[in-house]
Design an enzyme around this catalytic site. Structure first.
Site, PDB file in Angstrom:
ATOM      1  N   HIS A  83     -36.069 -25.378   9.586  1.00 23.03           N
ATOM      2  CA  HIS A  83     -36.578 -24.502   8.377  1.00 23.03           C
ATOM      3  C   HIS A  83     -35.748 -23.237   8.279  1.00 23.03           C
ATOM      4  O   HIS A  83     -35.228 -22.821   9.472  1.00 23.03           O
ATOM      5  CB  HIS A  83     -38.133 -24.760   8.311  1.00 23.03           C
ATOM      6  CG  HIS A  83     -38.747 -23.755   7.552  1.00 23.03           C
ATOM      7  ND1 HIS A  83     -38.558 -22.413   7.290  1.00 23.03           N
ATOM      8  CD2 HIS A  83     -39.549 -24.311   6.628  1.00 23.03           C
ATOM      9  CE1 HIS A  83     -39.272 -22.502   6.133  1.00 23.03           C
ATOM     10  NE2 HIS A  83     -39.889 -23.471   5.770  1.00 23.03           N
ATOM     11  N   GLU A 155     -34.068 -26.216   0.808  1.00 19.96           N
ATOM     12  CA  GLU A 155     -34.927 -25.009   0.717  1.00 19.96           C
ATOM     13  C   GLU A 155     -33.727 -23.730   0.049  1.00 19.96           C
ATOM     14  O   GLU A 155     -32.981 -23.490   0.994  1.00 19.96           O
ATOM     15  CB  GLU A 155     -35.226 -24.270   1.912  1.00 19.96           C
ATOM     16  CG  GLU A 155     -36.391 -25.448   2.533  1.00 19.96           C
ATOM     17  CD  GLU A 155     -36.779 -24.773   3.916  1.00 19.96           C
ATOM     18  OE1 GLU A 155     -37.705 -23.948   4.199  1.00 19.96           O
ATOM     19  OE2 GLU A 155     -35.934 -24.495   4.980  1.00 19.96           O
TER      20      GLU A 155
END
Length: 238
Positions: A83, A155
């Site tokens: 992430h 992302e």
């Protein structure tokens, strides 16, 4: 890093109550202390659960870390790896994310591998090179057959929590690049890999984003903290 037992119970029960029986795949990735609660409240429902990170190590003297087998002990199906916040705040390298992916696959978990560029990288025209290197490290570390076991999440770091969102076409362009890179490793599996968009997907933009051919779903942050908003995105996917 959100939640407590009381709030979690409200959120999880609300999600389960609002789901249609046959719809999109849905999972909740919770902080490690609440995985037992996810198992207790989501077992037997259509909602899967998973963790937000894990160690590349199988076990031993790694204080504070959580191993893949520990996640399996709570019946986790998924684990988020790489992430943008892990990369930024914990200096996780592409190589480490690849090691974690290998460990997750070996334990039978489905890794949700995150890639994405910063605003500076996008403005410098480096988006494809950055996400290509991030995904490439993972693909170099796994067997061709394991491509089918991955979930990817794009992302754009500049669109997380900022209120900014890539236009559907901007997101699609990157998703298309990622799928082409998967196809170079395993053409047969590439079309079936779920590639999620993780840059401020909300109820009001979810349908437009997921209408794109290579955007298969969302990795939802803030909008998943309210059951009604999360359900609206799930219904848009349906």
């Amino acid at each position: 890093m959100n939640g407590n037992r009381t709030a979690n119970s409200v959120l999880l029960s609300g999600i389960v109550a609002g789901l249609t029986p046959a719809g999109a795949d849905c999972a909740v990735c919770a902080p490690a202390p609440y995985l037992a609660q996810c198992e207790a409240e989501l077992s037997g429902t259509p909602v899967a659960w998973g963790a937000q990170d894990m160690s590349a190590q199988a076990g031993g003297a790694y204080t504070g870390e959580v191993a893949a087998d520990m996640l399996r002990d709570f019946a986790c199906r998924y684990v988020i790896l790489g992430h943008s916040e892990r990369r930024a705040y914990h200096a996780e390298s592409d190589a480490l994310v690849a090691q974690k992916t290998v460990a997750a696959l070996a334990a039978g978990l489905t890794p949700i591998v995150c890639v994405g560029e910063t605003l500076a990288q996008r403005e410098a025209g480096q988006t494809d090179a950055v996400v290509g290197a991030q995904l490439g490290a993972v693909l170099d570390a796994i067997a061709d057959a394991d491509v089918a076991k991955l979930v990817l999440a794009y992302e754009p770091v500049w669109a997380i929590g900022t209120g900014k969102t890539a236009t559907p076409q901007m997101a699609q362009d990157v998703h298309g690049v990622l799928r082409a890179q998967l196809a170079q490793k395993n053409e047969a599996a590439a079309a079936g890999v779920q590639i999620l968009y993780g840059g401020s997907m909300k109820p009001d933009n979810a349908k437009e984003l997921m209408a794109m051919p290579d955007i298969d779903g969302g990795l939802i942050g803030g909008a998943a903290l309210k059951a009604a908003d999360f359900l609206a995105i799930i219904h848009a996917a349906n």
